[in-house]
Design an enzyme around this catalytic site. Structure first.
Site, PDB file in Angstrom:
ATOM      1  N   ASP A 196      -8.287   0.396   4.679  1.00 56.79           N
ATOM      2  CA  ASP A 196      -8.238  -0.904   5.359  1.00 56.79           C
ATOM      3  C   ASP A 196      -9.031  -1.936   4.558  1.00 56.79           C
ATOM      4  OD1 ASP A 196      -6.843   0.371   7.468  1.00 56.79           O
ATOM      5  OD2 ASP A 196      -8.752   1.055   8.296  1.00 56.79           O
ATOM      6  N   SER A 232      -2.728   2.774   6.411  1.00 56.48           N
ATOM      7  CA  SER A 232      -3.576   1.751   5.798  1.00 56.48           C
ATOM      8  C   SER A 232      -3.177   0.374   6.293  1.00 56.48           C
ATOM      9  CB  SER A 232      -3.460   1.784   4.265  1.00 56.48           C
ATOM     10  OG  SER A 232      -3.894   3.008   3.735  1.00 56.48           O
ATOM     11  N   SER A 244      -7.148   6.006   6.444  1.00 54.57           N
ATOM     12  CA  SER A 244      -6.640   4.637   6.473  1.00 54.57           C
ATOM     13  C   SER A 244      -7.422   3.758   5.507  1.00 54.57           C
ATOM     14  CB  SER A 244      -6.742   4.069   7.897  1.00 54.57           C
ATOM     15  OG  SER A 244      -6.041   2.860   8.012  1.00 54.57           O
TER      16      SER A 244
END
Length: 328
Positions: free
Chosen positions: A267, A227, A265
């Site tokens: 983000d 992340s 991830s």
């Protein structure tokens, strides 16, 4: 981080805009940063990073979700109202809820008569290097980061919420940078701070630098739960909608350093403005601010890697620092 250097000191210059005096998010007047680091030299490599605007009050803000595989406590109210009512705290994934409760304690002490608060707490998964299931973050750790926040150059690399993070195959951590674009004849400041923990291939000024080539025998490290948390602060007079445009570009900037934007991830970017005047800039004037965000985030991400040191953590997992002599 003794013996480590920021990107600019290594001759890696991103863009042409000037930086602020510290080349950090704290170049935005009134923005403070504090860290609490938990590092027992073995299984615990984690911590807390706090971004604290001062004087504190409701500020125009926005959140952009590049990929929502994460836990950003308090984000929906920021989306709904376009206002930041809390310091921004970053930590490890399974400690995010304890951290949010600690921020609530902090806000309640600041506002004894208040009946509702919206802590904003983000995370990345540092479970590759830290025993994340132990959830070691306590209220005191969070309060220490908040109360110890200062306006100097923030520590970078393996510190605070970046103590156990890995990005682009290398040891990463916290990084920061700033830019000073001129908008309608007036200089403004844009600062970024990142908690880097995502996959991909390190790319420096357009040149891919795979860990397999820079650290022979190291192998690629792709921890689960990759992340990135990005915080953008500016003193430019912008409203929440415009700050959402800045936040989007902050996530876009991850691509410049080789982010893979993988399935797992989370983000996120949070952008806020400290400007006190009501009149906002016209959208047509924002190009220099957009460029400043992209460059500041790119350099902050590089700083998060270049300032980090090789770390061995839980289960003997090792994440290697970027070797400067192989950068070419």
């Amino acid at each position: 981080m003794t013996g480590r250097s920021r990107a600019r000191a290594l001759g890696v210059l991103v863009g042409t805009l000037p930086t602020g005096p510290l080349n950090a998010i704290t170049d935005v007047e009134g923005v403070l940063v504090g860290h609490t680091t938990i590092d027992d030299g073995a299984a615990l490599r984690t911590g807390v990073t706090a971004i604290v605007p001062r004087p504190f009050g409701p500020l125009p803000a926005a959140v952009y979700t590049g990929n929502g595989y994460g836990k950003l406590v308090g984000s929906t109210q920021v989306d709904e109202l376009g206002v930041l009512e809390s310091p921004i705290v970053l930590t490890g994934t399974l400690s995010v809820f304890r951290a949010a409760d600690a921020v609530l304690t902090y806000l309640m002490e600041l506002h004894p008569g208040g009946l509702s608060f919206n802590p904003l707490v983000g995370e990345t998964n540092d479970g590759f290097l830290s025993d994340i299931r132990r959830r070691p973050i306590t209220e005191r750790h969070v309060l220490d980061a908040l109360e110890g926040a200062s306006g100097g150059l923030p520590a970078e690399g393996c510190v605070g919420a970046g103590t156990g993070t890995t990005a682009l195959g290398f040891k990463a951590g916290i990084g920061t940078s700033s830019r000073r674009p001129v908008v309608e004849g007036v200089p403004v400041t844009v600062g970024a701070l990142v908690q880097a923990n995502f996959g991909g291939v390190l790319t420096v000024r357009g040149v891919p630098m795979p860990v397999e080539e820079l650290v022979p025998g190291a192998g690629r490290v792709e921890p689960p739960g990759n992340s990135c948390m990005i915080v953008v602060a500016t003193d430019a007079p912008l409203d929440a909608r415009q700050l959402g445009r800045l936040a989007r570009r902050a996530v876009f900037a991850m691509g410049r350093v080789g982010a893979s934007y993988s399935h797992g991830s989370g983000d996120y970017a949070v952008a806020f403005s400290t400007a006190s005047r009501a009149a906002v800039l016209p959208d047509a004037a924002l190009d220099p601010v957009f460029a400043a965000v992209m460059d500041a985030v790119e350099e902050a991400l590089l700083n998060s890697l270049f300032m980090a040191t090789t770390t061995t953590g839980v289960h003997g997992h090792t994440s290697h620092a970027v070797p400067y002599d192989r950068l070419g």
